[in-house]
Design an enzyme around this catalytic site. Structure first.
Site, short mmCIF file in Angstrom:
data_model
loop_
_atom_site.label_atom_id
_atom_site.label_comp_id
_atom_site.label_asym_id
_atom_site.label_seq_id
_atom_site.Cartn_x
_atom_site.Cartn_y
_atom_site.Cartn_z
N THR A 19 -0.74 6.20 0.57
CA THR A 19 -1.58 6.67 1.66
C THR A 19 -0.87 7.82 2.35
OG1 THR A 19 -2.68 4.57 2.04
CG2 THR A 19 -2.55 6.07 3.90
N LYS A 40 -10.50 7.42 3.89
CA LYS A 40 -9.73 6.33 4.53
C LYS A 40 -9.71 6.49 6.04
CE LYS A 40 -6.30 3.60 3.75
NZ LYS A 40 -5.00 2.96 3.41
N LYS A 56 -2.49 6.32 14.87
CA LYS A 56 -2.27 7.60 14.17
C LYS A 56 -3.53 7.96 13.37
CE LYS A 56 -0.56 7.74 10.26
NZ LYS A 56 0.23 7.35 9.11
#
Lengths: 291, 291, 291, 291
Positions: A95, A170, A238
């Site tokens: 990721t 995502k 984040k």
């Protein structure tokens, strides 16, 4: 089909074990080589550098902890770039942000190799059960060749177009998840303060059109004010920040996500960044007078 | 067991049909008597006033359209109050505010009767299928006696304590639902403006830990900018307003619900109050009118 | 005292004219040299490159349009770096981000020169009237030496410590300003929709403890839905984004600024980015276009 | 001109003293009669009931603490209604909601009297200095007759049309004030956490286009985390709630005010309701870990 595999953390190990069990020949590398032992026992080969894995295998998958590690295995000495070439494919399931993906993609393509970013939705348990969801983007031919692999690793894979789209997808999903977590938290507190039983609210929610596994999983622990970190709050915040920044680039106003983001920031300011993201619940629970 | 039933709108009719089919003897009343025909054919008796129904039956259920109607059948001439007495139970399944419930409850109890508010979660289809969720509050003994009825009408019933708690629980659930609808809407727009396919986002969401029936049902229509009113936006916004007011009474800060409420108000100001509450999506679709 | 001056846009010209009128000897440079004519008439000298100005003057001030221009005059051929040295001071009054300031500062200091960032609060009129507010940060000794200059240019100067603090202070002020603009806009609309006269609201505000010049200046134009760009909305929104990012770095939750930022983003999505930042008012004026 | 005056709290006393000093004959009443002593010394007459004051004077002003008191002096035994009649005017300067005002207005008009609601902007000091701002609404002829009185009591009076508009105007102003207070608080914290001196921020703000007396008055105390109650936070939050409700009625979306309101509610949940409304600052200052 010989598959190279870089990175044997929690996720990488689970995925490579599944590949071995499904009959793939797998050659692994890990920064700490000792972690390769269990894979060896299950029939994997081991190489001492990323470059050596790439040299040996037509396809190599990476599953690394963060952008720094993802860049390091590609660009450092004995890294992927030293051996990647036409006819070889590199699939990064880590990721990372869209910029990191793009940097890796450009370098691989410049050497004649094929590249796919393929971040996953799902953590340890789905990885072990081969139930991940794969958000792939990049060279479509490589995606097609990897379908047998993705079928073993996940319950579903998506091809999303150009590199960066996997990372973006995502972010969008995690942004929705972050707003929903705040909605649940506010509902639990409102129930409690209004004389309703929060546990009963969870039961009612579980029978409603908005019933979902996250509420069922996290709700009871939130009532207990217990937040063991499955997905750390600082990472959730984040992702919300990055999703809001993506919205900013595209002039998309998202007031609910913005309010949720401020709640996560509040939680960070309370020192809760390393707990599970459900700890945003504490921003409502905590009620202490000033000095 | 003889059950009285007041109100044969969409919901009331579906519920009373289920009761008849499950072997209950049912006596119905409706303001427009002609609507009782179908029930007659299925074996129901008909009375001409609410008072007559109460006189005949030990238990009477009401399912009316709004607080005005709910108050009217109780307090008006030939209403419930004229015949309610010790040993009789009155169960109001209408969706009304806590004040209306309390007013009815006090009047019934003052006459010696028992009262239960029992708003439901679920609309036409679940009502027909006996799959409602019942949020009951009031006299617990009456709740216990009604369990066989609730088992026919719904898949699950809850006893929530004092009168008003049923209404409150519905508000909390609808508040969470309203925030989630905004989260979905923001995600769909962010996906679209960032070069992702909104339909694919729905597919990914449906495999995630936040998968839920509402996203699956409403998402595709929102992409089409199509908002046939299942739950009108003005009612959703009213529920968010009331939930925020409940939070205000109890000093509960709910910034995400407040942001969602302002989006629903924005939608109202755009003239979308009579569309489905998913039409809040139009506040982000911005300068373009809905089709 | 001989002062070099780089950049003769609206702000730079006004400031250098004031310096000449106050008796300073000024040597100017501008990318388009023809713009130096008026300054020549007032007694300024002209040089053909930034490097030549630096060579000639002990102190050189720059007032450039954006970070790209600010970096260019320092790092390009014939730029500031070619002649800056020990004993010389460079003062950049341009509005740039903290990163740009730091890059310039490091390069100047590495050559032995002194550096001060000194962005200003105030636009054309205050610049002409010598009524700017100067937010200086960097080498304190240089700040002290520049006080006679700042006294001519502005009504007040502040020394804020390390380089970057000038930029940060501007962001904080502009963030507060952005929230206040939204507060005014919401109030004007609420007044109008509630049957009050928005102009009378402005009169009442002007007598209240929250009376301020911005409300007085922008309010009447907002009522007219007239937004000539004094401070473009896209720049205000950029500053709010940067201020929120600064808050994110420091775990500061700012829900009101976040809500205001989403309103400015909404305005951008409506195509209003080049109008004055008061055009955020149009997000509430809703479905009607601005004239 | 003989003026009756009901209510000698902080505000009422200051106003009636000013009237006496300007040469008006004043007849006062207060629930606690002993508080009338100082006024007697200054030349006022005293009556023992509101009704007696009304009987004696053509014009009577009331300045009471809250809606309950405002209703009581009108409707209770020996109240205003017993003596009000054609040719007499009643001016209520108390801060009450629009409903309370309307109730009083209707009762007075039904008796043939004239009514004006006239809430004021400004607290103790402006009241003593005759510097209040008067927001009057109701019978315009009565407003015109009261101008000599308002000129003594305040620096400016407005006639706003129908009864209720005075209350609404106060709500709008207080809503803007509440959002601005949050903007200031967020800015002070952001400055502090980013390495800037909050006191310097106040100095910079005081020179900017958004300079205003409230920032100047409250800012330094907020830095000291000192909140002596001039305007209690719970009253500010109530006004924001009512302003948002007014917006809800009129379909006005106000996301910034809504976010500010949630911050005030958060402050209430922290037990700060009786401190000054600037104590909303504590919602950002307070940062403590969960158990």
């Amino acid at each position: 089909m010989e598959i190279g595999f870089l990175g044997l953390g929690i996720m990488g190990k689970a995925i490579s074990v599944n590949l071995l069990r499904s009959g793939f020949k797998v050659t692994v590398w890990n920064r700490t080589l000792s972690k390769c032992g269990e894979l060896l026992d299950l029939g994997a080969s081991v190489e001492e550098t990323p470059a050596a894995v790439i040299k040996k295998c037509k396809y190599t998958i990476a599953m690394l902890s963060d952008p720094v590690a993802a860049l390091s295995v590609v660009f450092d000495k004995d890294g992927v770039l030293e051996q990647i070439s036409s006819g070889k494919g590199y699939i990064d399931m880590s990721t990372v942000d869209a910029d990191t993906s793009s940097k890796i993609s450009e370098a691989i393509l410049a050497k004649g190799g094929d590249f796919l970013e393929a971040p996953v939705s799902g953590s340890k348990k789905p990885a072990e059960d081969g139930q991940l969801v794969i958000l792939a983007a990049g060279v479509q031919a490589l995606y097609n060749e990897m379908i047998p692999v993705f079928n073993v690793v996940g319950k579903k894979s998506f091809y999303l177009g150009q590199v960066g789209n996997g990372a973006k997808m995502k972010l969008v999903v995690n942004m929705i998840m972050g707003s929903m977590m705040n909605a649940l938290s506010e509902g639990l507190i409102l129930a409690d303060r209004s004389g309703l039983e929060p546990k009963v609210l969870l039961d009612v929610l579980d029978l409603a059109a908005i019933a979902n596994p996250m509420f069922k999983l996290k709700g009871p622990a939130m009532i207990e004010r217990n937040y063991p970190p499955a997905f750390p709050l600082k990472h959730q915040q984040k992702d919300m920040r990055l999703a809001l920044a993506l919205g900013d680039e595209n002039a998309v106003s998202m007031p609910v996500a913005a309010a949720a983001n401020e709640a996560f920031k509040k939680a960070r300011s309370l020192g809760l960044g390393d707990l599970d993201f459900s700890a945003v619940h504490e921003t409502l629970e905590a009620a202490k007078p000033p000095h």
